[in-house]
Motif scaffolding. Sequence first.
Motif, short mmCIF file in Angstrom:
data_model
loop_
_atom_site.label_atom_id
_atom_site.label_comp_id
_atom_site.label_asym_id
_atom_site.label_seq_id
_atom_site.Cartn_x
_atom_site.Cartn_y
_atom_site.Cartn_z
N LEU A 36 -16.19 -6.57 -3.08
CA LEU A 36 -16.58 -5.33 -2.69
C LEU A 36 -16.10 -5.54 -0.95
O LEU A 36 -15.43 -5.05 0.03
CB LEU A 36 -17.25 -4.66 -2.38
N ASN A 37 -16.80 -6.53 -0.53
CA ASN A 37 -16.29 -7.29 1.32
C ASN A 37 -15.51 -7.37 1.52
O ASN A 37 -14.37 -7.76 2.26
CB ASN A 37 -17.03 -8.19 1.44
N THR A 38 -14.42 -8.01 0.00
CA THR A 38 -13.23 -8.70 0.67
C THR A 38 -12.11 -6.81 0.51
O THR A 38 -11.33 -7.36 1.13
CB THR A 38 -12.76 -9.72 -0.14
N PHE A 39 -12.79 -6.35 -0.30
CA PHE A 39 -11.48 -5.38 -0.62
C PHE A 39 -12.03 -4.29 0.70
O PHE A 39 -10.98 -3.62 0.92
CB PHE A 39 -12.26 -4.21 -1.79
N GLY A 40 -13.53 -4.29 0.73
CA GLY A 40 -13.63 -3.57 2.30
C GLY A 40 -12.46 -4.02 4.06
O GLY A 40 -11.84 -3.76 4.88
N HIS A 41 -11.86 -5.59 4.06
CA HIS A 41 -11.42 -6.11 4.77
C HIS A 41 -9.97 -6.36 4.59
O HIS A 41 -8.91 -6.37 5.00
CB HIS A 41 -11.97 -7.67 5.27
N SER A 42 -9.09 -5.78 2.95
CA SER A 42 -7.81 -6.08 2.98
C SER A 42 -7.19 -4.57 3.88
O SER A 42 -7.57 -3.88 3.21
CB SER A 42 -8.25 -5.30 1.22
N SER A 43 -5.71 -4.65 3.79
CA SER A 43 -5.55 -4.03 4.35
C SER A 43 -4.68 -2.74 3.40
O SER A 43 -4.49 -2.17 3.92
CB SER A 43 -3.86 -5.20 4.57
N LEU A 44 -4.77 -3.11 2.37
CA LEU A 44 -4.45 -2.45 1.38
C LEU A 44 -5.51 -0.91 1.72
O LEU A 44 -5.61 0.57 1.69
CB LEU A 44 -5.03 -2.70 -0.10
N LEU A 45 -6.76 -0.83 2.00
CA LEU A 45 -7.50 -0.03 1.98
C LEU A 45 -7.82 0.14 3.53
O LEU A 45 -8.13 1.80 4.31
CB LEU A 45 -9.44 -0.54 1.73
N GLU A 46 -8.05 -0.74 3.85
CA GLU A 46 -7.78 -0.19 5.69
C GLU A 46 -6.36 0.65 5.75
O GLU A 46 -5.96 1.59 6.84
CB GLU A 46 -7.45 -1.34 6.82
#
Length: 194
Positions: A36-46
């Motif tokens: 989840l932390n990696t997903f939160g920092h991902s360019s996809l979510l941003e």
Amino acid sequence: MLNWVERIARAMAVIGGIVLIALILLTCMSVLGRGLNTFGHSSLLEGLSQGLADLLLATGVSPINGDFEIVEAGVAFAIFSFLPICQLYAAHATVDIFTSTLSPAKNRLIKAFWEVVLTAIILLITWRLYAGMESKMSYGETTFLLQFPVWWAYAASFVSAVVASFVGLYCAYARVAEIITGRHYLPYTEGAVH
């Protein structure tokens, strides 16, 4: 005596199982937090929503700090906790290609010999575990991230090893007594299933 030995071996196995389940849950939570932390920092979510990424990261979701240190100590304890029940029920892996053709009396002799050898090895491991625990206590060594004393893990494993030593001594005595008296002193088992 067998009932008491069996109860203590089963209790250690249950405690080891509880610790192992807790370690599995800890590992799953840590992996989930890392993902989840990696997903939160991902360019996809941003790219989709910066506010959603910030909201996810604001929850503090992350891997559990020092998870590998806890797993390392807990798995060592669990291994030693399962050893008594495995010893009592002769559940160690065996290869009986040559011994299957021998008489039951010769097989009892071989089992007794290896039971005594295995008990000696367990006693040696227990002694060295105690020596290692004393060494870690005297130096005050701690883990890198959590800073808990390393000797705690040694002490927990040592308690399990003492129980394994006691069960091993009983099993060695019982195997030798079986040869001398012809009576059966251990639970009936089929050995390891493979």
